[in-house]
Design an enzyme around this catalytic site. Sequence first.
Site, mmCIF file in Angstrom:
data_model
loop_
_atom_site.group_PDB
_atom_site.id
_atom_site.type_symbol
_atom_site.label_atom_id
_atom_site.label_comp_id
_atom_site.label_asym_id
_atom_site.label_seq_id
_atom_site.Cartn_x
_atom_site.Cartn_y
_atom_site.Cartn_z
ATOM 1 N N ASP A 210 17.108 18.813 25.762
ATOM 2 C CA ASP A 210 16.121 18.447 26.784
ATOM 3 C C ASP A 210 16.632 17.311 27.673
ATOM 4 O O ASP A 210 17.778 16.874 27.547
ATOM 5 C CB ASP A 210 14.797 18.088 26.101
ATOM 6 C CG ASP A 210 13.585 18.583 26.864
ATOM 7 O OD1 ASP A 210 13.655 18.701 28.091
ATOM 8 O OD2 ASP A 210 12.550 18.843 26.215
ATOM 9 N N GLU A 243 17.368 20.982 31.465
ATOM 10 C CA GLU A 243 17.180 19.862 32.384
ATOM 11 C C GLU A 243 16.264 20.220 33.544
ATOM 12 O O GLU A 243 16.216 19.517 34.560
ATOM 13 C CB GLU A 243 18.527 19.292 32.832
ATOM 14 C CG GLU A 243 19.373 20.154 33.731
ATOM 15 C CD GLU A 243 19.097 19.908 35.212
ATOM 16 O OE1 GLU A 243 19.419 18.858 35.751
ATOM 17 O OE2 GLU A 243 18.559 20.838 35.836
ATOM 18 N N TRP A 244 15.476 21.319 33.359
ATOM 19 C CA TRP A 244 14.342 21.663 34.214
ATOM 20 C C TRP A 244 14.728 22.115 35.619
ATOM 21 O O TRP A 244 13.878 22.208 36.507
ATOM 22 C CB TRP A 244 13.338 20.512 34.315
ATOM 23 C CG TRP A 244 13.154 19.738 33.061
ATOM 24 C CD1 TRP A 244 13.072 20.233 31.789
ATOM 25 C CD2 TRP A 244 13.030 18.314 32.936
ATOM 26 N NE1 TRP A 244 12.901 19.223 30.888
ATOM 27 C CE2 TRP A 244 12.877 18.031 31.559
ATOM 28 C CE3 TRP A 244 13.022 17.268 33.857
ATOM 29 C CZ2 TRP A 244 12.718 16.733 31.083
ATOM 30 C CZ3 TRP A 244 12.862 15.979 33.381
ATOM 31 C CH2 TRP A 244 12.725 15.718 32.009
ATOM 32 N N GLY A 245 16.022 22.374 35.859
ATOM 33 C CA GLY A 245 16.451 22.796 37.178
ATOM 34 C C GLY A 245 16.557 21.677 38.180
ATOM 35 O O GLY A 245 16.763 21.919 39.373
ATOM 36 N N GLU A 246 16.443 20.437 37.729
ATOM 37 C CA GLU A 246 16.406 19.315 38.663
ATOM 38 C C GLU A 246 17.712 19.153 39.435
ATOM 39 O O GLU A 246 17.706 18.750 40.589
ATOM 40 C CB GLU A 246 16.085 18.021 37.916
ATOM 41 C CG GLU A 246 14.632 17.929 37.481
ATOM 42 C CD GLU A 246 14.139 16.501 37.436
ATOM 43 O OE1 GLU A 246 14.977 15.592 37.277
ATOM 44 O OE2 GLU A 246 12.925 16.301 37.567
ATOM 45 N N ASP A 265 8.199 23.274 32.408
ATOM 46 C CA ASP A 265 7.602 24.017 31.302
ATOM 47 C C ASP A 265 6.589 25.054 31.789
ATOM 48 O O ASP A 265 5.833 24.807 32.731
ATOM 49 C CB ASP A 265 6.870 23.064 30.356
ATOM 50 C CG ASP A 265 7.816 22.313 29.437
ATOM 51 O OD1 ASP A 265 9.027 22.395 29.650
ATOM 52 O OD2 ASP A 265 7.321 21.632 28.519
#
Length: 707
Positions: A210, A243-246, A265
């Site tokens: 994460d 890493e959430w696509g950041e 999420d």
Amino acid sequence: MRHTSPLTTRRRVVGSLAAALLCAAGLAAPAAARDAGGAAERPFRPSTTEPQTAEPQTTRSQGAGAQAAGTRAPDAKLPDGLALTPPMGFNNWNSTHCRAEFDEAMVKGIADIFVEKGLKDAGYQYVNLDDCWALPQRDANGKLVPDPKRFPNGIKAVADYVHAKGLKLGIYTSAGTKTCSDIGFPGALGHEVSDARQFADWGVDYLKYDNCNNQGVDAKKRYIAMRDALKATGRPIVYSICEWGENKPWEWAADVGHLWRTTGDISDNWSSMLSIMKQNLPLAEHAGPGRWNDPDMLEVGNGGMTGTEYRTHFSMWSIMAAPLLIGSDLRKATPETFEIIGNKEVIAVDQDPLGKQGKVLSSQDGRWVVAKEMKDGSRTVALFNETGSAQSIATSAKAVGLPEADGYTLRDLWQHKSYNTAGAIAATVPAHGTVLLRVAADGKWAKNPSAVELGLDGAPLVEAGKPEKLTSKVTNLGRTPAQKVSVTFTGPSGWRIKATSPSTASSLRTGTSLRTSWSVSAPQGAAPGAYDLTLKTSYRSPGGTRAQSVLPLTAHVVVAPPAGNSAVSDLPWMSAVNGWGPVEKDTSNGESAAGDGNPLTIGGVVHAKGLGVHAASSVEYYTGASCEKVSAKVGVDDEKDPKGTVTFEIWADGKKAASTGVLTNADAAKSLSADVSGAQIVRLVVTDGGDGRDSDHADWAEPVLSC
């Protein structure tokens, strides 16, 4: 997930520039590290809104496993032969979060169910632990310690149990000083080598890594450091970059991990699932064997969507070649849940060894066609209906990339039936539904009956006790005739449905149709709302094979709008979809529960009447061709100061009649009106303004319908 808090703001800082760059590039920014626009808007998962203090940078050098990021030689580079098809398995987070029920017994129980219910045979392999498996502190040697209450025998004992079932075990940590839970379990930043060694020694086969509490360290360095540490263990471990696509990992992570999250999420609702799907679909070119776009775990079976919506969820994740990680507690799962997640024909689409992600061919007015090239030369085609009413969606064998042929075999992957088609690929798709088809120029088409499209002209809108005329249509798409065609139309007890024109035909040639008129009436006194109807046709092929097609429909018993000017919030809506919590009447959106909003306030001005919504939102009203105008004052509610960017739209019978353009929290209320003359349905829509749904609390203040 929660609304914005100081914690939310702190954890967003690292990703804000990346999100801005995504918007500038014309892509919807992944809904990472955001507030309550659905859990898709926040990749971390605190259970409190209290702020936490960021840990000092010095914590990176603590522990036996400290190392500088990215120092390994290039030979550590992926790919390495793992995850040649998208990983399949289970992750507990969506169903348990950090609750006490997440423990050794649950994990072992899931492994047992994989075997007993045939999920292992269907391809599910990984049983993955998410956050909260460890104690909040490392031991004196800097090692991670499994929570003895949850895992009294340790992680290795769980891994041994899972391995004995022929399955694999996954684990979770964060590329920061702490994980994403508000409790703050130890993260791996500065401990990469030590933690990777522990995971390997325990027999871990999969790591979800994460992005919380990352201390501002460059994402590539953090994720490369763990990649190198995993490689150094010598154990084959699938590496999931969360890493959430950041930082657009699809552009750089193919040599770092095996899969990377493209979004924040997911949460268990239609709006969240749809938003995430739309963010992931444009990234098809970056996926392939050993490198997968990850739009997050499955919500199938958690209860927040209908069976139709869950089939769409599973269909679209499969055609996108997404990892299939079950997010529901299988110990409580219904037969329908097992039927969806265990559909081997749909799973085969996801697991096709060619490794192509499906590409969008069209998406006009919410009617989507997505096609995926398969290794055997066939194409899988998803006809997906985003809208709230049944829609005819069509493409062709040529358009999806198949060669010219006399006929084609068309396989319906949910009905498990094969048909032939002359080249047309079409279906009337229920609201929020997906028809998933596998189409091949295989020369075997003639042994199958013709494919037909069964549809209904117009939306079934019925006033109680008043007959409504509807027309069904059966069209032969096949190369062979459809013979002895008949059509039936049924509804709930008490409904009267009668054919007023012929409902049979001796034969339908390719491209011809049987049209039947019907008189449909709901009982006098039927309550407004949605009712299930079924349209069915049966027919025979020239060889005598009997076939049938069934179309489930939703009819709405509606109330004619009153004459004159009416406050919209006083009228019953036909349907309402909201990005976070329910649509509220005469208050703001508030939090996630019904009735928890505040007075509607835009730019300091309080409005007594209206609707409080959250992007993405759509509220439909029946206007029965008797209304002329909708007007309102619109804007972002002050409760999310200073955040929120939205666009307000008014739609009339599927056509956009008015739009504000993007509004922010800094804007005063803006007047919006539209001519809706002749429209049967008016829809009030709020979109996210193009930058994700963070804080997009929107108010339709003083909305008036003039009839």
